[in-house]
Design a protein around this motif. Structure first.
Motif, PDB file in Angstrom:
ATOM      1  N   ILE A  30     -17.351   8.814 -58.474  1.00  0.00           N
ATOM      2  CA  ILE A  30     -18.276   9.823 -57.942  1.00  0.00           C
ATOM      3  C   ILE A  30     -19.651   9.207 -57.712  1.00  0.00           C
ATOM      4  N   VAL A  31     -20.131   8.453 -58.689  1.00  0.00           N
ATOM      5  CA  VAL A  31     -21.445   7.822 -58.546  1.00  0.00           C
ATOM      6  C   VAL A  31     -21.435   6.828 -57.394  1.00  0.00           C
ATOM      7  N   LYS A  32     -20.367   6.070 -57.274  1.00  0.00           N
ATOM      8  CA  LYS A  32     -20.266   5.104 -56.176  1.00  0.00           C
ATOM      9  C   LYS A  32     -20.323   5.826 -54.832  1.00  0.00           C
ATOM     10  N   SER A  33     -19.648   6.948 -54.733  1.00  0.00           N
ATOM     11  CA  SER A  33     -19.670   7.723 -53.497  1.00  0.00           C
ATOM     12  C   SER A  33     -21.068   8.262 -53.208  1.00  0.00           C
ATOM     13  N   ILE A  34     -21.748   8.744 -54.250  1.00  0.00           N
ATOM     14  CA  ILE A  34     -23.114   9.255 -54.063  1.00  0.00           C
ATOM     15  C   ILE A  34     -24.032   8.144 -53.574  1.00  0.00           C
ATOM     16  N   VAL A  35     -23.924   6.976 -54.189  1.00  0.00           N
ATOM     17  CA  VAL A  35     -24.783   5.861 -53.791  1.00  0.00           C
ATOM     18  C   VAL A  35     -24.458   5.407 -52.374  1.00  0.00           C
ATOM     19  N   THR A  36     -23.179   5.262 -52.078  1.00  0.00           N
ATOM     20  CA  THR A  36     -22.777   4.758 -50.767  1.00  0.00           C
ATOM     21  C   THR A  36     -23.074   5.754 -49.653  1.00  0.00           C
ATOM     22  N   ASN A  37     -22.815   7.029 -49.909  1.00  0.00           N
ATOM     23  CA  ASN A  37     -22.887   8.015 -48.834  1.00  0.00           C
ATOM     24  C   ASN A  37     -24.186   8.811 -48.773  1.00  0.00           C
ATOM     25  N   LEU A  38     -24.943   8.851 -49.866  1.00  0.00           N
ATOM     26  CA  LEU A  38     -26.178   9.635 -49.855  1.00  0.00           C
ATOM     27  C   LEU A  38     -27.427   8.781 -50.061  1.00  0.00           C
ATOM     28  N   ILE A  39     -27.455   8.050 -51.155  1.00  0.00           N
ATOM     29  CA  ILE A  39     -28.662   7.285 -51.479  1.00  0.00           C
ATOM     30  C   ILE A  39     -28.787   6.046 -50.606  1.00  0.00           C
ATOM     31  N   GLY A  40     -27.672   5.380 -50.373  1.00  0.00           N
ATOM     32  CA  GLY A  40     -27.690   4.175 -49.540  1.00  0.00           C
ATOM     33  C   GLY A  40     -28.299   4.397 -48.170  1.00  0.00           C
ATOM     34  N   PRO A  41     -27.867   5.425 -47.448  1.00  0.00           N
ATOM     35  CA  PRO A  41     -28.471   5.661 -46.136  1.00  0.00           C
ATOM     36  C   PRO A  41     -29.967   5.965 -46.194  1.00  0.00           C
ATOM     37  N   ILE A  42     -30.405   6.671 -47.240  1.00  0.00           N
ATOM     38  CA  ILE A  42     -31.841   6.959 -47.361  1.00  0.00           C
ATOM     39  C   ILE A  42     -32.622   5.666 -47.554  1.00  0.00           C
ATOM     40  N   ILE A  43     -32.136   4.809 -48.449  1.00  0.00           N
ATOM     41  CA  ILE A  43     -32.806   3.520 -48.656  1.00  0.00           C
ATOM     42  C   ILE A  43     -32.664   2.661 -47.405  1.00  0.00           C
ATOM     43  N   GLY A  44     -31.514   2.767 -46.760  1.00  0.00           N
ATOM     44  CA  GLY A  44     -31.273   1.993 -45.548  1.00  0.00           C
ATOM     45  C   GLY A  44     -32.236   2.324 -44.426  1.00  0.00           C
ATOM     46  N   ILE A  45     -32.701   3.565 -44.385  1.00  0.00           N
ATOM     47  CA  ILE A  45     -33.679   3.949 -43.363  1.00  0.00           C
ATOM     48  C   ILE A  45     -34.939   3.102 -43.512  1.00  0.00           C
ATOM     49  N   PHE A  46     -35.373   2.917 -44.758  1.00  0.00           N
ATOM     50  CA  PHE A  46     -36.583   2.138 -45.007  1.00  0.00           C
ATOM     51  C   PHE A  46     -36.324   0.638 -44.934  1.00  0.00           C
ATOM     52  N   ALA A  47     -35.103   0.231 -45.248  1.00  0.00           N
ATOM     53  CA  ALA A  47     -34.772  -1.194 -45.226  1.00  0.00           C
ATOM     54  C   ALA A  47     -34.358  -1.653 -43.833  1.00  0.00           C
ATOM     55  N   GLY A  48     -34.121  -0.719 -42.928  1.00  0.00           N
ATOM     56  CA  GLY A  48     -33.754  -1.081 -41.566  1.00  0.00           C
ATOM     57  C   GLY A  48     -32.261  -1.160 -41.333  1.00  0.00           C
ATOM     58  N   ALA A  49     -31.469  -0.786 -42.305  1.00  0.00           N
ATOM     59  CA  ALA A  49     -30.016  -0.780 -42.137  1.00  0.00           C
ATOM     60  C   ALA A  49     -29.464   0.464 -42.821  1.00  0.00           C
ATOM     61  N   VAL A  50     -28.460   1.074 -42.214  1.00  0.00           N
ATOM     62  CA  VAL A  50     -27.895   2.290 -42.790  1.00  0.00           C
ATOM     63  C   VAL A  50     -26.973   1.960 -43.960  1.00  0.00           C
ATOM     64  N   ASP A  51     -26.196   0.911 -43.840  1.00  0.00           N
ATOM     65  CA  ASP A  51     -25.260   0.517 -44.889  1.00  0.00           C
ATOM     66  C   ASP A  51     -25.857  -0.643 -45.676  1.00  0.00           C
ATOM     67  N   LEU A  52     -26.234  -0.372 -46.926  1.00  0.00           N
ATOM     68  CA  LEU A  52     -26.855  -1.422 -47.732  1.00  0.00           C
ATOM     69  C   LEU A  52     -25.913  -2.587 -47.994  1.00  0.00           C
ATOM     70  N   SER A  53     -24.622  -2.303 -48.112  1.00  0.00           N
ATOM     71  CA  SER A  53     -23.693  -3.385 -48.430  1.00  0.00           C
ATOM     72  C   SER A  53     -23.608  -4.414 -47.308  1.00  0.00           C
ATOM     73  N   SER A  54     -24.066  -4.058 -46.125  1.00  0.00           N
ATOM     74  CA  SER A  54     -24.027  -5.019 -45.021  1.00  0.00           C
ATOM     75  C   SER A  54     -25.270  -5.912 -44.983  1.00  0.00           C
ATOM     76  N   LEU A  55     -26.250  -5.638 -45.836  1.00  0.00           N
ATOM     77  CA  LEU A  55     -27.454  -6.469 -45.858  1.00  0.00           C
ATOM     78  C   LEU A  55     -27.127  -7.829 -46.461  1.00  0.00           C
ATOM     79  N   LYS A  56     -27.484  -8.882 -45.740  1.00  0.00           N
ATOM     80  CA  LYS A  56     -27.193 -10.232 -46.219  1.00  0.00           C
ATOM     81  C   LYS A  56     -28.072 -11.229 -45.485  1.00  0.00           C
ATOM     82  N   PHE A  57     -28.148 -12.412 -46.045  1.00  0.00           N
ATOM     83  CA  PHE A  57     -28.805 -13.513 -45.348  1.00  0.00           C
ATOM     84  C   PHE A  57     -28.016 -14.785 -45.635  1.00  0.00           C
TER      85      PHE A  57
END
Length: 129
Positions: A30-57
């Motif tokens: 449940i927590v993983k789903s909340i982070v992936t589907n709710l919190i991740g996109p909110i943080i992704g808006i500020f980080a410039g990516a919707v899916d945080l797991s795709s952030l890499k260098f």
């Protein structure tokens, strides 16, 4: 041997542990789903990516997937915070019960002290007579 195993399983501790593990696994999903589907996109808006797991260098052939690490850190913080709230609620419940028990014990001590004082008075008046 089978009977011993059956007795072990039927004891409260083993069953409680099994229930805790199952509930923990369900809670984690449940927590993983909340982070992936709710919190991740909110943080992704500020980080410039919707899916945080795709952030890499990349540095040469090495790929550093810091977005996946961020997801896990957020999961950890949420789970830790919720466990903190649960433990806090449990402690509050037990403290409330302890205060009630302490108040009852104090009233019993006062009552016994009063009874002892009355018995002393009655013994003194009986001895004088």
């Amino acid at each position: 041997m089978l009977n011993e195993f059956k007795q072990f399983i039927m004891r409260g501790n083993a069953i409680d542990l099994a229930v805790g593990v199952v509930m923990g696994a369900a809670f984690t999903s449940i927590v993983k789903s909340i982070v992936t589907n709710l919190i991740g996109p909110i943080i992704g808006i500020f980080a410039g990516a919707v899916d945080l797991s795709s952030l890499k260098f990349s540095i040469g052939p090495a790929v550093f997937k810091y977005g996946a690490v961020l997801n896990q850190v957020i999961n950890f913080i949420i789970v830790g915070f919720i466990i903190f709230l649960i433990i806090k609620a449990i402690n509050k419940f037990f403290k409330k019960n302890e205060k009630k028990e302490d108040a009852e014990a104090e009233s019993e001590v006062k009552l016994l002290t009063d009874i002892r004082a009355e018995l002393k008075k009655s013994n003194q008046s009986t001895n004088k007579a």
